[in-house]
Each structure stands twice: as C-alpha cells, then as structure tokens.
Design a protein around this motif. Structure first.
Motif, PDB file in Angstrom:
ATOM      1  N   LEU A  75       0.820  -1.208   0.000  1.00 40.46           N
ATOM      2  CA  LEU A  75       0.000   0.000   0.000  1.00 40.46           C
ATOM      3  C   LEU A  75       0.853   1.257   0.000  1.00 40.46           C
ATOM      4  CD1 LEU A  75      -2.622  -1.046   2.685  1.00 40.46           C
ATOM      5  CD2 LEU A  75      -2.897  -1.126   0.201  1.00 40.46           C
ATOM      6  N   THR A  76       0.248   2.346  -0.433  1.00 39.78           N
ATOM      7  CA  THR A  76       0.917   3.648  -0.374  1.00 39.78           C
ATOM      8  C   THR A  76       0.897   4.135   1.076  1.00 39.78           C
ATOM      9  OG1 THR A  76      -1.095   4.946  -0.680  1.00 39.78           O
ATOM     10  CG2 THR A  76       0.061   4.201  -2.691  1.00 39.78           C
ATOM     11  N   PRO A  77       1.761   5.082   1.408  1.00 37.95           N
ATOM     12  CA  PRO A  77       1.747   5.625   2.774  1.00 37.95           C
ATOM     13  C   PRO A  77       0.378   6.195   3.177  1.00 37.95           C
ATOM     14  CG  PRO A  77       3.785   6.229   1.697  1.00 37.95           C
ATOM     15  CD  PRO A  77       2.922   5.577   0.648  1.00 37.95           C
ATOM     16  N   ASP A  78      -0.309   6.844   2.247  1.00 34.93           N
ATOM     17  CA  ASP A  78      -1.631   7.392   2.569  1.00 34.93           C
ATOM     18  C   ASP A  78      -2.648   6.285   2.854  1.00 34.93           C
ATOM     19  OD1 ASP A  78      -0.855  10.047   2.427  1.00 34.93           O
ATOM     20  OD2 ASP A  78      -1.427  10.266   0.320  1.00 34.93           O
ATOM     21  N   GLU A  79      -2.589   5.201   2.086  1.00 35.25           N
ATOM     22  CA  GLU A  79      -3.488   4.071   2.315  1.00 35.25           C
ATOM     23  C   GLU A  79      -3.195   3.415   3.664  1.00 35.25           C
ATOM     24  OE1 GLU A  79      -4.332   2.556  -2.247  1.00 35.25           O
ATOM     25  OE2 GLU A  79      -2.430   2.029  -1.305  1.00 35.25           O
ATOM     26  N   LYS A  80      -1.922   3.279   3.979  1.00 34.26           N
ATOM     27  CA  LYS A  80      -1.543   2.715   5.279  1.00 34.26           C
ATOM     28  C   LYS A  80      -2.057   3.590   6.413  1.00 34.26           C
ATOM     29  CE  LYS A  80       2.697   0.451   3.771  1.00 34.26           C
ATOM     30  NZ  LYS A  80       4.156   0.440   3.886  1.00 34.26           N
ATOM     31  N   LYS A  81      -1.941   4.895   6.232  1.00 30.91           N
ATOM     32  CA  LYS A  81      -2.390   5.832   7.259  1.00 30.91           C
ATOM     33  C   LYS A  81      -3.892   5.666   7.518  1.00 30.91           C
ATOM     34  CE  LYS A  81      -0.869  10.302   7.949  1.00 30.91           C
ATOM     35  NZ  LYS A  81      -0.627  11.683   7.495  1.00 30.91           N
ATOM     36  N   ILE A  82      -4.670   5.488   6.456  1.00 28.82           N
ATOM     37  CA  ILE A  82      -6.118   5.300   6.594  1.00 28.82           C
ATOM     38  C   ILE A  82      -6.410   4.023   7.385  1.00 28.82           C
ATOM     39  CG2 ILE A  82      -8.229   4.769   5.316  1.00 28.82           C
ATOM     40  CD1 ILE A  82      -7.106   6.638   3.070  1.00 28.82           C
ATOM     41  N   ILE A  83      -5.721   2.935   7.040  1.00 22.74           N
ATOM     42  CA  ILE A  83      -5.938   1.656   7.728  1.00 22.74           C
ATOM     43  C   ILE A  83      -5.569   1.765   9.199  1.00 22.74           C
ATOM     44  CG2 ILE A  83      -5.083  -0.716   7.926  1.00 22.74           C
ATOM     45  CD1 ILE A  83      -4.968  -0.751   4.851  1.00 22.74           C
ATOM     46  N   TYR A  84      -4.401   2.339   9.482  1.00 19.24           N
ATOM     47  CA  TYR A  84      -3.959   2.456  10.871  1.00 19.24           C
ATOM     48  C   TYR A  84      -4.879   3.370  11.669  1.00 19.24           C
ATOM     49  CZ  TYR A  84       0.254  -0.025   9.476  1.00 19.24           C
ATOM     50  OH  TYR A  84       1.126  -0.970   9.005  1.00 19.24           O
ATOM     51  N   LYS A  85      -5.413   4.421  11.039  1.00 21.03           N
ATOM     52  CA  LYS A  85      -6.343   5.317  11.720  1.00 21.03           C
ATOM     53  C   LYS A  85      -7.625   4.557  12.086  1.00 21.03           C
ATOM     54  CE  LYS A  85      -8.339   9.476  12.570  1.00 21.03           C
ATOM     55  NZ  LYS A  85      -9.109   9.217  13.755  1.00 21.03           N
ATOM     56  N   LYS A  86      -8.149   3.754  11.145  1.00 22.13           N
ATOM     57  CA  LYS A  86      -9.356   2.975  11.428  1.00 22.13           C
ATOM     58  C   LYS A  86      -9.105   1.959  12.538  1.00 22.13           C
ATOM     59  CE  LYS A  86     -11.702   3.382   7.002  1.00 22.13           C
ATOM     60  NZ  LYS A  86     -12.302   2.684   5.865  1.00 22.13           N
ATOM     61  N   MET A  87      -7.939   1.311  12.505  1.00 17.52           N
ATOM     62  CA  MET A  87      -7.612   0.343  13.550  1.00 17.52           C
ATOM     63  C   MET A  87      -7.519   1.043  14.902  1.00 17.52           C
ATOM     64  SD  MET A  87      -4.790  -1.948  11.479  1.00 17.52           S
ATOM     65  CE  MET A  87      -4.024  -2.543  12.951  1.00 17.52           C
ATOM     66  N   ASN A  88      -6.875   2.196  14.927  1.00 11.59           N
ATOM     67  CA  ASN A  88      -6.727   2.950  16.168  1.00 11.59           C
ATOM     68  C   ASN A  88      -8.086   3.373  16.712  1.00 11.59           C
ATOM     69  OD1 ASN A  88      -4.972   4.322  18.118  1.00 11.59           O
ATOM     70  ND2 ASN A  88      -5.786   6.197  17.210  1.00 11.59           N
ATOM     71  N   ASP A  89      -8.953   3.845  15.820  1.00 10.54           N
ATOM     72  CA  ASP A  89     -10.301   4.257  16.246  1.00 10.54           C
ATOM     73  C   ASP A  89     -11.076   3.071  16.822  1.00 10.54           C
ATOM     74  OD1 ASP A  89      -9.705   6.807  15.400  1.00 10.54           O
ATOM     75  OD2 ASP A  89     -10.885   6.679  13.549  1.00 10.54           O
ATOM     76  N   GLU A  90     -10.958   1.911  16.177  1.00 14.98           N
ATOM     77  CA  GLU A  90     -11.667   0.722  16.655  1.00 14.98           C
ATOM     78  C   GLU A  90     -11.153   0.285  18.023  1.00 14.98           C
ATOM     79  OE1 GLU A  90     -12.481  -3.907  15.357  1.00 14.98           O
ATOM     80  OE2 GLU A  90     -11.946  -2.448  13.813  1.00 14.98           O
ATOM     81  N   ILE A  91      -9.849   0.289  18.193  1.00 12.24           N
ATOM     82  CA  ILE A  91      -9.254  -0.096  19.478  1.00 12.24           C
ATOM     83  C   ILE A  91      -9.681   0.883  20.568  1.00 12.24           C
ATOM     84  CG2 ILE A  91      -7.063  -0.230  20.742  1.00 12.24           C
ATOM     85  CD1 ILE A  91      -5.868  -1.388  18.098  1.00 12.24           C
ATOM     86  N   ASN A  92      -9.626   2.163  20.269  1.00 14.38           N
ATOM     87  CA  ASN A  92     -10.025   3.166  21.260  1.00 14.38           C
ATOM     88  C   ASN A  92     -11.494   3.015  21.641  1.00 14.38           C
ATOM     89  OD1 ASN A  92      -7.491   4.310  21.475  1.00 14.38           O
ATOM     90  ND2 ASN A  92      -7.907   5.912  19.980  1.00 14.38           N
ATOM     91  N   GLY A  93     -12.338   2.725  20.662  1.00 14.52           N
ATOM     92  CA  GLY A  93     -13.757   2.522  20.941  1.00 14.52           C
ATOM     93  C   GLY A  93     -13.980   1.341  21.856  1.00 14.52           C
ATOM     94  N   LYS A  94     -13.293   0.239  21.568  1.00 11.25           N
ATOM     95  CA  LYS A  94     -13.446  -0.953  22.408  1.00 11.25           C
ATOM     96  C   LYS A  94     -12.906  -0.705  23.815  1.00 11.25           C
ATOM     97  CE  LYS A  94     -13.604  -4.309  18.713  1.00 11.25           C
ATOM     98  NZ  LYS A  94     -13.079  -5.526  18.131  1.00 11.25           N
TER      99      LYS A  94
END
Length: 71
Positions: free
Chosen positions: A15-34
């Motif tokens: 993935l491109t750096p921007d695509e990776k950033k989107i994935i990591y942001k979603k993962m971070n949001d999910e972890i924080n929510g849980k």
C-alpha cells in the motif's frame, strides 16, 4: 505454508503511505472505541459493587502469595 498474518503484512507493504495511514487510523479508532466500552463496563460495575482499598489489597496479596509464595 504462509500464515494469514504474514499475508496481511505483505498486502499492507504494497500500500501507499496514505493508504496505510487510513488503515492504521481505522484500527486505532476501533481499538479506542473498544477500550472506552471496556472502561464504561468497569465503571458501571464499580458503581454497582464498590470495593474498599483494604479488600483490593487483601486480594492482591493473596494472588501474589499464590503466585510467588508468602509475601
């Protein structure tokens, strides 16, 4: 045979750096929510079933004693 984790890592590497950033942001949001849901549950239980510091200390000492011998 490759593990599923290894396959995912390889896909992420493409993935491109921007695509990776989107994935990591979603993962971070999910972890924080849980984590927030978990903390809410703990807080609700603490309000329903309060426990004193002395009781906590006794429980911790009992666990430590069971795991590491008499303290």
């Amino acid at each position: 045979m490759e593990s599923n984790v290894q396959k995912v890592i390889e896909l992420i590497d493409t993935l491109t750096p921007d695509e990776k950033k989107i994935i990591y942001k979603k993962m971070n949001d999910e972890i924080n929510g849980k984590l927030l849901d978990f903390l809410d549950t703990v807080n609700e239980r603490a309000e329903k079933y309060p426990i004193s510091l002395d009781e906590i200390t006794r429980e911790v000492e009992e666990v430590r004693s069971n795991n590491h011998g008499k303290v």
